[in-house]
Write a protein that holds these residues in place. Structure first.
Motif, PDB file in Angstrom:
ATOM      1  N   ALA A 169       0.690  -1.481  -0.032  1.00 22.48           N
ATOM      2  CA  ALA A 169       0.106  -0.062   0.011  1.00 22.48           C
ATOM      3  C   ALA A 169       0.801   1.099   0.115  1.00 22.48           C
ATOM      4  CB  ALA A 169      -0.888   0.062   1.100  1.00 22.48           C
ATOM      5  N   ALA A 170       1.961   1.237   0.899  1.00 21.96           N
ATOM      6  CA  ALA A 170       2.912   2.491   0.894  1.00 21.96           C
ATOM      7  C   ALA A 170       3.547   2.603  -0.392  1.00 21.96           C
ATOM      8  CB  ALA A 170       3.520   2.259   1.927  1.00 21.96           C
ATOM      9  N   ALA A 171       3.957   1.644  -1.068  1.00 21.92           N
ATOM     10  CA  ALA A 171       4.631   1.449  -2.392  1.00 21.92           C
ATOM     11  C   ALA A 171       3.558   2.148  -3.317  1.00 21.92           C
ATOM     12  CB  ALA A 171       4.984   0.306  -2.635  1.00 21.92           C
ATOM     13  N   ALA A 172       2.563   1.782  -3.559  1.00 20.25           N
ATOM     14  CA  ALA A 172       1.347   2.267  -4.310  1.00 20.25           C
ATOM     15  C   ALA A 172       1.285   3.554  -4.079  1.00 20.25           C
ATOM     16  CB  ALA A 172       0.149   1.489  -4.000  1.00 20.25           C
ATOM     17  N   ILE A 173       1.383   4.140  -3.017  1.00 19.63           N
ATOM     18  CA  ILE A 173       1.290   5.728  -2.611  1.00 19.63           C
ATOM     19  C   ILE A 173       2.381   6.539  -3.294  1.00 19.63           C
ATOM     20  CG2 ILE A 173       1.197   7.448  -0.814  1.00 19.63           C
ATOM     21  CD1 ILE A 173      -1.629   6.373  -1.253  1.00 19.63           C
ATOM     22  N   GLY A 174       3.444   5.765  -2.624  1.00 23.26           N
ATOM     23  CA  GLY A 174       4.622   6.561  -3.257  1.00 23.26           C
ATOM     24  C   GLY A 174       4.966   6.525  -4.965  1.00 23.26           C
ATOM     25  N   ALA A 175       4.424   5.442  -5.631  1.00 22.92           N
ATOM     26  CA  ALA A 175       4.684   5.364  -6.874  1.00 22.92           C
ATOM     27  C   ALA A 175       3.563   6.229  -7.484  1.00 22.92           C
ATOM     28  CB  ALA A 175       4.455   3.801  -7.376  1.00 22.92           C
ATOM     29  N   GLY A 176       2.455   6.270  -7.095  1.00 22.48           N
ATOM     30  CA  GLY A 176       1.541   7.272  -7.485  1.00 22.48           C
ATOM     31  C   GLY A 176       1.934   8.714  -7.597  1.00 22.48           C
ATOM     32  N   THR A 177       2.663   9.028  -6.281  1.00 22.53           N
ATOM     33  CA  THR A 177       3.370  10.427  -6.030  1.00 22.53           C
ATOM     34  C   THR A 177       4.280  10.643  -7.195  1.00 22.53           C
ATOM     35  OG1 THR A 177       2.970  10.239  -3.633  1.00 22.53           O
ATOM     36  CG2 THR A 177       4.484  12.038  -4.599  1.00 22.53           C
ATOM     37  N   ILE A 178       5.204   9.660  -7.856  1.00 25.23           N
ATOM     38  CA  ILE A 178       5.886   9.925  -8.751  1.00 25.23           C
ATOM     39  C   ILE A 178       5.322  10.039 -10.062  1.00 25.23           C
ATOM     40  CG2 ILE A 178       7.899   8.868  -9.947  1.00 25.23           C
ATOM     41  CD1 ILE A 178       8.715   7.293  -7.534  1.00 25.23           C
ATOM     42  N   ALA A 179       4.267   9.240 -10.112  1.00 27.01           N
ATOM     43  CA  ALA A 179       3.543   9.450 -11.499  1.00 27.01           C
ATOM     44  C   ALA A 179       2.846  10.746 -11.568  1.00 27.01           C
ATOM     45  CB  ALA A 179       2.338   8.366 -11.431  1.00 27.01           C
ATOM     46  N   VAL A 180       2.370  11.269 -10.637  1.00 26.73           N
ATOM     47  CA  VAL A 180       1.898  12.625 -10.894  1.00 26.73           C
ATOM     48  C   VAL A 180       2.885  13.662 -10.930  1.00 26.73           C
ATOM     49  CG1 VAL A 180       0.606  14.676  -9.322  1.00 26.73           C
ATOM     50  CG2 VAL A 180      -0.045  12.207  -9.208  1.00 26.73           C
ATOM     51  N   LEU A 181       4.109  13.294 -10.370  1.00 27.10           N
ATOM     52  CA  LEU A 181       5.128  14.449 -10.596  1.00 27.10           C
ATOM     53  C   LEU A 181       5.761  14.437 -12.119  1.00 27.10           C
ATOM     54  CD1 LEU A 181       7.085  13.701  -7.275  1.00 27.10           C
ATOM     55  CD2 LEU A 181       6.112  15.934  -7.958  1.00 27.10           C
ATOM     56  N   LEU A 182       5.682  13.062 -12.638  1.00 31.37           N
ATOM     57  CA  LEU A 182       5.930  12.896 -14.168  1.00 31.37           C
ATOM     58  C   LEU A 182       5.012  13.604 -15.227  1.00 31.37           C
ATOM     59  CD1 LEU A 182       7.768   9.532 -13.827  1.00 31.37           C
ATOM     60  CD2 LEU A 182       8.807  11.539 -13.997  1.00 31.37           C
ATOM     61  N   LEU A 183       3.827  13.244 -14.651  1.00 27.11           N
ATOM     62  CA  LEU A 183       2.765  13.782 -15.888  1.00 27.11           C
ATOM     63  C   LEU A 183       2.457  15.367 -15.407  1.00 27.11           C
ATOM     64  CD1 LEU A 183       0.330  10.708 -15.195  1.00 27.11           C
ATOM     65  CD2 LEU A 183       2.072  11.331 -17.248  1.00 27.11           C
ATOM     66  N   TRP A 184       2.710  16.109 -14.534  1.00 27.82           N
ATOM     67  CA  TRP A 184       2.255  17.273 -14.011  1.00 27.82           C
ATOM     68  C   TRP A 184       2.794  18.275 -15.203  1.00 27.82           C
ATOM     69  CZ3 TRP A 184      -1.323  18.090 -10.882  1.00 27.82           C
ATOM     70  CH2 TRP A 184      -1.741  19.381 -10.412  1.00 27.82           C
ATOM     71  N   PRO A 185       3.987  18.301 -15.718  1.00 21.71           N
ATOM     72  CA  PRO A 185       4.462  19.118 -16.690  1.00 21.71           C
ATOM     73  C   PRO A 185       3.800  19.026 -17.872  1.00 21.71           C
ATOM     74  CG  PRO A 185       6.408  18.178 -15.766  1.00 21.71           C
ATOM     75  CD  PRO A 185       5.257  17.498 -15.297  1.00 21.71           C
ATOM     76  N   ARG A 186       3.042  18.028 -18.183  1.00 20.08           N
ATOM     77  CA  ARG A 186       1.949  17.795 -19.521  1.00 20.08           C
ATOM     78  C   ARG A 186       0.692  18.193 -19.390  1.00 20.08           C
ATOM     79  NH1 ARG A 186       3.872  11.861 -21.243  1.00 20.08           N
ATOM     80  NH2 ARG A 186       6.220  12.106 -21.114  1.00 20.08           N
ATOM     81  N   LEU A 187       0.308  18.712 -18.317  1.00 25.88           N
ATOM     82  CA  LEU A 187      -0.999  19.322 -18.234  1.00 25.88           C
ATOM     83  C   LEU A 187      -0.927  20.662 -18.458  1.00 25.88           C
ATOM     84  CD1 LEU A 187      -2.006  17.848 -14.433  1.00 25.88           C
ATOM     85  CD2 LEU A 187      -2.442  16.889 -16.877  1.00 25.88           C
ATOM     86  N   PRO A 188      -2.501  21.166 -18.489  1.00 30.15           N
ATOM     87  CA  PRO A 188      -2.446  22.889 -19.103  1.00 30.15           C
ATOM     88  C   PRO A 188      -1.764  23.629 -18.120  1.00 30.15           C
ATOM     89  CG  PRO A 188      -4.383  21.541 -19.162  1.00 30.15           C
ATOM     90  CD  PRO A 188      -3.584  20.475 -18.486  1.00 30.15           C
ATOM     91  N   ALA A 189      -1.313  24.964 -18.460  1.00 25.57           N
ATOM     92  CA  ALA A 189      -0.701  25.866 -17.819  1.00 25.57           C
ATOM     93  C   ALA A 189      -1.593  26.176 -16.510  1.00 25.57           C
ATOM     94  CB  ALA A 189      -0.369  27.069 -18.652  1.00 25.57           C
ATOM     95  N   ARG A 190      -2.927  26.420 -16.831  1.00 28.30           N
ATOM     96  CA  ARG A 190      -3.906  26.982 -15.317  1.00 28.30           C
ATOM     97  C   ARG A 190      -3.780  25.852 -14.349  1.00 28.30           C
ATOM     98  NH1 ARG A 190      -7.187  25.298 -19.522  1.00 28.30           N
ATOM     99  NH2 ARG A 190      -8.755  23.669 -19.017  1.00 28.30           N
ATOM    100  N   VAL A 191      -3.507  24.627 -14.775  1.00 26.15           N
ATOM    101  CA  VAL A 191      -3.255  23.589 -13.696  1.00 26.15           C
ATOM    102  C   VAL A 191      -1.994  23.629 -12.905  1.00 26.15           C
ATOM    103  CG1 VAL A 191      -3.469  20.854 -13.177  1.00 26.15           C
ATOM    104  CG2 VAL A 191      -4.951  22.171 -14.849  1.00 26.15           C
ATOM    105  N   ARG A 192      -0.824  23.815 -13.633  1.00 26.04           N
ATOM    106  CA  ARG A 192       0.546  23.908 -13.348  1.00 26.04           C
ATOM    107  C   ARG A 192       0.918  25.077 -12.541  1.00 26.04           C
ATOM    108  NH1 ARG A 192       3.768  24.653 -17.392  1.00 26.04           N
ATOM    109  NH2 ARG A 192       2.071  24.171 -19.390  1.00 26.04           N
ATOM    110  N   ILE A 193      -0.140  26.063 -12.130  1.00 24.46           N
ATOM    111  CA  ILE A 193       0.089  27.178 -11.374  1.00 24.46           C
ATOM    112  C   ILE A 193       0.468  26.525  -9.820  1.00 24.46           C
ATOM    113  CG2 ILE A 193      -1.080  29.065 -10.105  1.00 24.46           C
ATOM    114  CD1 ILE A 193      -2.597  29.746 -12.541  1.00 24.46           C
TER     115      ILE A 193
END
Length: 495
Positions: A169-193
């Motif tokens: 469960a902890a690894a899933a939380i950590g992996a999900g956090t990394i996934a958000v960090l990797l995908l965040w730059p590809r999101l629209p600019a208004r979200v990346r504020i």
């Protein structure tokens, strides 16, 4: 007059979110370094707060962030075990005073001569150690001590996670956090504020609370009661040679790590360069204050500093504000910290560690200069296998040797003159590094007939070291026993 507030507002818009990012990066480091050093977790937070509110306000490097560092963990643990927790503050304060003396003597500028490959190797080594260590924290599993042990234990970590639901469960939380960090730059600019680490940790915290996942969370009891001012009996420990030696080691290693970090941070941004002497003074003030509060010693930390730059910080306000957040959240509302899963913070650090490894520049560097690429790789490997200071010192030694080899170019040309004489022309720098080749050429001329003189033309030599001068004079003396040798344009010996 009307533009200055607008400028300050524009910088604050960059510095405020950057300070939150640094806070999220600094929190697990402060607590983790303290626990690994054998002291209460709150003392790590005290050092982080002083790094922001005291050192952060001082001149030196405007963007690098100070706090407790993993590079001093082994030393601090040994000092606490040998001299006791009460003496730690005295040792730290003494180290700070030594740093102040070095800064006043303007010794900080000596650290400006640092090879880019050594700096990149330092970043890569720290990134590898950070990733290896935080992969265990990402699964709520205590990792082994030392870089090699952490790397060797990674295959077993996979099996441990697969067989333990809580770790999974902890690894899933950590992996999900990394996934958000990797995908965040590809999101629209208004979200990346919203800064990516802030969004990732907030999402992980919400998921953990929503599903009541059985994962470890941040544990902070508060700052009250951990601050212990050194007393007269504690100061008497300075009469112990071992205590003074430990203070000197703290001062030298903390100074080296801070100024190496400053060189690395300067290469990450285009803002004002570091004043190394002022930075050394700032570190000295910070460690003196930490010592008076009985806290851990501090250094400038490249992980937090790199996160600060990458988050868009523009002034020292970001690092000062990160100290404010540490103070407010840890002292006033520790319950808010208790909701954050450690696996999410570990995911942030794994992502930050990956950014420190210069994968994109390694291949072009190998093609352009394999020697520099080798220095980078050796420095990173040595840091993982030993520690930060020893790895950087090895890298610097290799860089100096490579520079000496590269700058000691010597061209040796042998030509036969119309009158039967042989002329040997030297161009470049005649140093001991090129002496084997030079002697090999000269010794091949010792079998010439006696009626064929040898003229050694040194007019094109820019530098002639003592080893080459002695070798040439000895060769001339030996050759004149059976023939004729003349040294033309021999530079005068130094007085």
């Amino acid at each position: 007059m009307t533009r200055r507030p607008a400028l300050r507002l524009s910088t604050l818009r960059s510095d405020l979110p950057a300070s939150l990012v640094v806070f999220l990066v600094a929190l697990p480091l402060c607590v983790g370094v303290a626990v690994a050093s054998g002291v209460p977790a709150e003392l790590g937070l005290v050092t982080g707060i002083v790094g922001g509110l005291v050192t952060g306000l001082m001149p030196g490097s405007s963007l690098q962030v100070s706090g407790p560092a993993a590079g001093l963990t082994v030393l601090v643990l040994a000092a606490v075990q040998e001299h006791g927790l009460a003496t730690l503050g005295v040792i730290t304060a003494a180290a700070g005073l030594l740093q102040l003396a070095m800064g006043a003597a303007r010794l900080g500028r000596l650290f400006r001569a640092i090879s880019v490959s050594v700096v990149q190797g330092m970043l890569a080594g720290i990134g590898l150690i950070l990733i290896a260590g935080q992969l265990y924290a990402l699964a709520d599993i205590k990792g082994p001590a030392g870089g090699p042990a952490k790397l060797a234990g990674l295959p077993g970590l996979v099996a441990d996670v697969a067989g333990e639901p809580r770790a999974l469960a902890a690894a899933a939380i950590g992996a999900g956090t990394i996934a958000v960090l990797l995908l965040w730059p590809r999101l629209p600019a208004r979200v990346r504020i919203v800064p990516a680490p802030l969004a990732a940790v907030a999402a992980a915290t919400a998921v953990t609370a929503l599903f009541d996942l059985p994962v470890a969370r941040v544990e902070v009891a508060g700052l009250a009661g951990v601050i212990d001012l050194p007393g007269a009996s504690d100061l008497a420990a300075l009469g112990n040679v071992g205590v003074l030696g430990t203070a000197l080691a703290f001062a030298l290693i903390a100074s080296a790590e801070s100024l190496f970090s400053a060189a690395a941070v300067d290469r990450l941004h285009h803002g004002p360069r570091t004043d190394y002497d002022c930075e050394l003074l700032a570190q000295g003030v910070g460690n003196t204050v930490c010592g008076l509060l009985g806290a851990l010693p501090m250094t400038a930390v490249i992980v937090r500093s790199a996160a600060n730059v990458q988050a868009g910080a523009r002034t020292k306000a970001s690092r000062v504000l990160h100290g404010v957040w540490l103070l407010l959240f840890a002292a006033l509302i520790p319950a808010a910290l208790a909701a954050i899963p450690l696996a999410a913070l570990a995911g942030v650090l794994v992502h930050a560690g990956g950014k420190l490894i210069p994968l994109k520049t390694l291949r072009p560097l190998w093609r352009a200069d394999r020697g520099e690429a080798a220095i980078l790789a050796v420095t990173a490997t040595a840091i993982v296998l030993t520690n930060l200071l020893e790895g950087v010192l090895l890298g610097l030694l290799l860089a100096v040797l490579k520079s000496a080899w590269d700058t000691s170019h010597l061209q040796v040309a042998v030509t036969e003159l119309p009158d039967g004489a042989v002329r040997v022309t030297l161009h470049g720098n005649a140093t001991f590094l090129r002496l084997p080749r030079l002697l090999e050429t000269l010794e091949s001329l010792e079998y010439l007939p006696a009626d064929r003189p040898v003229r050694l033309d040194l007019a094109g030599v820019r530098h002639l070291d003592h080893a080459c001068r002695s070798a040439l004079e000895s060769w001339q003396e030996r050759h004149n026993r059976s023939g004729s040798a003349e040294l033309v344009g021999l530079p005068a010996a130094a007085a």
